[in-house]
Design a protein around this motif. Structure first.
Motif, mmCIF file in Angstrom:
data_model
loop_
_atom_site.group_PDB
_atom_site.id
_atom_site.type_symbol
_atom_site.label_atom_id
_atom_site.label_comp_id
_atom_site.label_asym_id
_atom_site.label_seq_id
_atom_site.Cartn_x
_atom_site.Cartn_y
_atom_site.Cartn_z
ATOM 1 N N VAL A 356 -26.228 -64.411 -4.165
ATOM 2 C CA VAL A 356 -26.055 -63.423 -5.598
ATOM 3 C C VAL A 356 -24.878 -62.409 -4.938
ATOM 4 C CG1 VAL A 356 -26.886 -62.049 -7.155
ATOM 5 C CG2 VAL A 356 -28.007 -64.371 -6.536
ATOM 6 N N ARG A 357 -25.255 -61.637 -3.914
ATOM 7 C CA ARG A 357 -24.533 -60.405 -3.567
ATOM 8 C C ARG A 357 -23.262 -61.043 -3.178
ATOM 9 N NH1 ARG A 357 -26.306 -57.180 1.857
ATOM 10 N NH2 ARG A 357 -28.298 -57.611 0.707
ATOM 11 N N GLU A 358 -23.047 -62.312 -2.518
ATOM 12 C CA GLU A 358 -21.731 -62.697 -2.208
ATOM 13 C C GLU A 358 -20.754 -62.997 -3.487
ATOM 14 O OE1 GLU A 358 -19.794 -66.621 -0.090
ATOM 15 O OE2 GLU A 358 -21.890 -66.175 0.409
ATOM 16 N N PHE A 359 -21.247 -63.678 -4.305
ATOM 17 C CA PHE A 359 -20.298 -64.115 -5.301
ATOM 18 C C PHE A 359 -20.302 -63.054 -6.304
ATOM 19 C CE2 PHE A 359 -22.079 -68.594 -4.543
ATOM 20 C CZ PHE A 359 -20.869 -69.081 -3.958
ATOM 21 N N GLY A 360 -21.156 -62.205 -6.520
ATOM 22 C CA GLY A 360 -21.048 -60.907 -7.439
ATOM 23 C C GLY A 360 -19.763 -59.821 -6.758
ATOM 24 N N THR A 361 -19.834 -59.799 -5.437
ATOM 25 C CA THR A 361 -19.042 -58.953 -4.812
ATOM 26 C C THR A 361 -17.572 -59.788 -4.904
ATOM 27 O OG1 THR A 361 -20.614 -58.106 -3.034
ATOM 28 C CG2 THR A 361 -18.053 -57.797 -2.515
ATOM 29 N N LEU A 362 -17.472 -60.980 -4.864
ATOM 30 C CA LEU A 362 -15.951 -61.689 -5.023
ATOM 31 C C LEU A 362 -15.611 -61.287 -6.365
ATOM 32 C CD1 LEU A 362 -16.764 -65.139 -2.965
ATOM 33 C CD2 LEU A 362 -15.137 -63.123 -2.378
ATOM 34 N N PRO A 368 -11.902 -64.958 -10.311
ATOM 35 C CA PRO A 368 -12.376 -65.633 -11.610
ATOM 36 C C PRO A 368 -13.355 -66.603 -11.479
ATOM 37 C CG PRO A 368 -10.328 -66.591 -10.915
ATOM 38 C CD PRO A 368 -10.408 -65.361 -9.929
ATOM 39 N N SER A 369 -13.887 -66.884 -12.540
ATOM 40 C CA SER A 369 -15.442 -67.761 -12.623
ATOM 41 C C SER A 369 -14.975 -69.139 -11.728
ATOM 42 C CB SER A 369 -16.056 -67.709 -13.749
ATOM 43 O OG SER A 369 -16.573 -66.392 -14.338
ATOM 44 N N ARG A 370 -13.761 -69.567 -12.452
ATOM 45 C CA ARG A 370 -13.183 -70.932 -11.935
ATOM 46 C C ARG A 370 -12.984 -71.073 -10.297
ATOM 47 N NH1 ARG A 370 -8.743 -68.770 -14.491
ATOM 48 N NH2 ARG A 370 -7.043 -68.709 -12.977
ATOM 49 N N LYS A 371 -12.423 -69.915 -9.811
ATOM 50 C CA LYS A 371 -12.556 -69.989 -8.304
ATOM 51 C C LYS A 371 -13.658 -69.827 -7.604
ATOM 52 C CE LYS A 371 -9.207 -67.724 -5.090
ATOM 53 N NZ LYS A 371 -8.245 -66.472 -4.754
ATOM 54 N N VAL A 376 -17.752 -73.354 -4.568
ATOM 55 C CA VAL A 376 -18.896 -74.054 -4.410
ATOM 56 C C VAL A 376 -18.973 -75.582 -4.603
ATOM 57 C CG1 VAL A 376 -21.269 -74.452 -5.472
ATOM 58 C CG2 VAL A 376 -20.046 -72.392 -5.490
ATOM 59 N N VAL A 377 -17.959 -76.052 -5.327
ATOM 60 C CA VAL A 377 -17.813 -77.535 -5.619
ATOM 61 C C VAL A 377 -17.149 -78.130 -4.232
ATOM 62 C CG1 VAL A 377 -16.592 -79.361 -6.706
ATOM 63 C CG2 VAL A 377 -17.637 -77.506 -8.011
ATOM 64 N N GLY A 378 -16.086 -77.235 -3.695
ATOM 65 C CA GLY A 378 -15.513 -77.763 -2.453
ATOM 66 C C GLY A 378 -16.518 -77.854 -1.300
ATOM 67 N N GLU A 379 -17.347 -76.973 -1.037
ATOM 68 C CA GLU A 379 -18.328 -76.991 -0.297
ATOM 69 C C GLU A 379 -19.177 -78.422 -0.328
ATOM 70 O OE1 GLU A 379 -20.424 -73.563 0.086
ATOM 71 O OE2 GLU A 379 -18.710 -72.101 0.323
ATOM 72 N N MET A 470 -23.443 -78.488 -10.489
ATOM 73 C CA MET A 470 -24.828 -77.610 -10.735
ATOM 74 C C MET A 470 -24.775 -76.348 -10.110
ATOM 75 S SD MET A 470 -28.816 -78.644 -10.451
ATOM 76 C CE MET A 470 -28.899 -79.903 -11.584
ATOM 77 N N GLY A 471 -24.300 -76.340 -8.835
ATOM 78 C CA GLY A 471 -24.391 -75.195 -8.069
ATOM 79 C C GLY A 471 -23.029 -74.232 -8.508
ATOM 80 N N GLY A 472 -22.106 -74.661 -8.995
ATOM 81 C CA GLY A 472 -20.780 -74.121 -9.549
ATOM 82 C C GLY A 472 -21.136 -73.493 -10.887
ATOM 83 N N TRP A 473 -21.764 -74.463 -11.594
ATOM 84 C CA TRP A 473 -22.153 -73.613 -13.100
ATOM 85 C C TRP A 473 -23.080 -72.458 -12.768
ATOM 86 C CZ3 TRP A 473 -27.140 -73.575 -15.029
ATOM 87 C CH2 TRP A 473 -27.324 -73.023 -16.591
ATOM 88 N N ARG A 474 -23.913 -72.633 -11.906
ATOM 89 C CA ARG A 474 -24.951 -71.402 -11.868
ATOM 90 C C ARG A 474 -24.174 -70.086 -11.007
ATOM 91 N NH1 ARG A 474 -30.870 -71.453 -9.554
ATOM 92 N NH2 ARG A 474 -31.508 -69.345 -9.860
ATOM 93 N N ALA A 475 -23.217 -70.604 -10.199
ATOM 94 C CA ALA A 475 -22.269 -69.376 -9.565
ATOM 95 C C ALA A 475 -21.556 -68.564 -10.625
ATOM 96 C CB ALA A 475 -21.549 -69.982 -8.509
ATOM 97 N N SER A 476 -20.970 -69.486 -11.592
ATOM 98 C CA SER A 476 -19.966 -68.805 -12.554
ATOM 99 C C SER A 476 -20.560 -68.187 -13.417
ATOM 100 C CB SER A 476 -19.417 -70.121 -13.221
ATOM 101 O OG SER A 476 -20.323 -70.917 -14.010
#
Length: 488
Positions: A356-362, A368-371, A376-379, A470-476
């Motif tokens: 959470v901290r990592e993606f919130g900071t980014l 942007p959310s798509r990035k 996450v999808v790339g990983e 699933m992970g990307g949707w949650r991260a976005s």
């Protein structure tokens, strides 16, 4: 930037990436193994059917054996003449047609003229039962009574007898019975029919001019049993034949012992201008069922048997294993693969919740959310590809292990009815028999095709995409404020 960040994050989370890759690898490996074993089963079944039909044969046409008339057993009978000598050698051959009721040779031309038929050729199946041995004449000897017999038992009034009735002593019979199968082939059309599935390993096969020549091709197993070689001779009902070739079946074992020209077989079997089986090749292998209906509707009283009909008569461990591989195995693969996808998705989603901290900071820095989703999808795709590579290695290894071990499977083939062999082909039972069985032993292999490898790669990418989605949707859905709340 994307590649550098991707490499760094995967390096930081090696254990999590390895768990996800292993889960996908097990599912993909199972799919490859089951697919390869199923392909091996199909290949084994093809071998069984080829050994019955012959290469290039799509179907056979036969006629069901008629029921024996009242008072006749339908079995072979032998007659030996009485001779005065005390020890007489006797030998007799009984030649009978087998494989169903005889068909007129003209039907071959009629079948060949049906719509969708490329070619047709007739064959005559015979069963030869040879009985040879000798009778030994007994000798009559008189027996004399003995006065010492107590009470003169057996004599009226208890008196003694001076002589008894003559009794025959010695004599008897000693006969050997040998039965073997003979098929008359159309020497002018050997590319279709019983000889099509045989390979000449010694000598040569028939020439088109040997329609009436007393020559024979012998199966390898029968030649070994009788110690026949090229140039050896034997007799059938007094007719002397010369072996010109030894043939080995392309697959499994041959159910026919001897091959002779069709014209001579018709003479031996008292079946002039008759055949027991018509081998048919269709112009299009995809239209076999249509051709079958065409022949059945235009030529009444015949039985048309295709490879699909033969496959339904195959039983034994081959049939059981094939059913398990195609039903239980495939469903098991789907279940394991679905579980692997679900575990990968849940693990990826759980990993995102811990970042959470990592993606919130980014996002606070302007991502942007798509990035973030792309990251996450790339990983996840990389994890999927690693799992795919590992799964391919495991699956191919398991398939090669099956091929190396080559477990033996048995195929029991019963006839489709009509008193003949499989589909009325050579090697069936004698007249009056309504079912026969022949057991073959097949070594199982598990070939891995490029299609299977491509399927594995597709599954690996799919698994990565599902987990990444699933992970990307949650991260976005994360906001920069989430990062501030996670700071202790």
């Amino acid at each position: 930037m994307f590649g550098i960040y991707l490499k760094r994050e995967l390096g930081r989370r090696k254990k999590a990436a390895l768990v996800i890759a292993l889960g996908l690898a097990l599912g993909i490996a199972l799919v490859i193994t089951v697919s390869s074993v199923s392909a091996g089963m199909s290949k084994a079944q093809d071998k069984v059917l080829q050994s019955l039909y012959g290469l290039g044969t799509d179907m056979t046409v036969t006629k069901a054996q008629s029921a024996p008339t009242s008072g006749s057993s339908g079995g072979p009978s032998f007659k030996f003449g009485a001779k005065s000598s005390s020890s007489t050698k006797q030998s007799s051959d009984r030649v009978m047609t087998q494989g169903g009721q005889a068909l007129k040779s003209t039907l071959v031309t009629k079948v060949a003229g049906q719509k969708g038929v490329e070619s047709a050729v007739g064959a005559l199946s015979l069963n030869v039962t040879k009985v040879d041995g000798s009778f030994t004449q007994g000798k009559a000897k008189s027996t004399t009574g003995s006065s010492s017999n107590s009470g003169g038992q057996g004599q009226p009034g208890g008196g003694s007898s001076g002589g008894g009735q003559p009794q025959v002593q010695g004599g008897g019979a000693n006969f050997n019975v040998n039965s073997y199968s003979v098929v008359g082939v159309d020497v002018a059309h050997q590319g279709l029919g019983p000889l099509a599935s045989m390979k000449i390993t010694s000598g040569k096969t028939f020439t088109s001019s040997q329609t009436g020549t007393k020559v024979a091709v012998v199966s390898k197993s029968y030649a070994k049993e009788k110690k026949y070689k090229v140039g050896s001779t034997f007799k059938i009902s007094g007719t002397k034949f010369t072996v010109i070739g030894i043939a080995t079946p392309d697959s499994s074992e041959s159910t026919t012992d001897l091959f002779i020209p069709l014209k001579l077989a018709q003479t031996l079997g008292d079946a002039k201008n008759e055949v027991t089986t018509i081998y048919v090749k269709a112009t299009d292998s995809k239209q076999i069922s249509t051709v079958k209906k065409e022949i059945q509707s235009n030529i009444s009283g015949t039985t048309v048997t295709t490879s699909a009909d033969l496959a339904s008569t195959v039983s034994g461990s081959l049939s059981t294993a094939s059913s398990l591989a195609t039903s239980v195995g495939k469903w098991l693969s789907i279940a394991v693969l679905a579980a692997a996808f679900l575990v990968a998705a849940l693990l990826t989603s759980s990993a995102v919740s811990r970042r959470v901290r990592e993606f919130g900071t980014l996002k606070a820095l302007g991502w942007p959310s798509r990035k973030v989703t792309r990251q996450v999808v790339g990983e996840s795709i990389v994890n999927g590809l690693m799992g795919g590579a590992l799964g391919i290695a495991l699956g191919v290894g398991a398939a090669y292990a099956v091929t190396a071990i080559s477990p033996k499977l048995t195929a029991q083939m019963g006839s489709t009815g009509g008193g003949g062999g499989m589909g009325g082909g050579p090697g069936g039972g004698g007249p009056g028999q309504q079912s026969t069985q022949n057991t073959l032993e097949i070594a199982l292999t598990a070939p891995v095709s490029l299609t299977t490898i491509a399927l594995a790669v597709g599954l690996a990418v799919t698994g990565g995409l599902i987990a990444g989605a699933m992970g990307g949707w949650r991260a976005s859905r994360m906001r920069p404020a989430d990062a501030l709340r996670s700071v202790s």
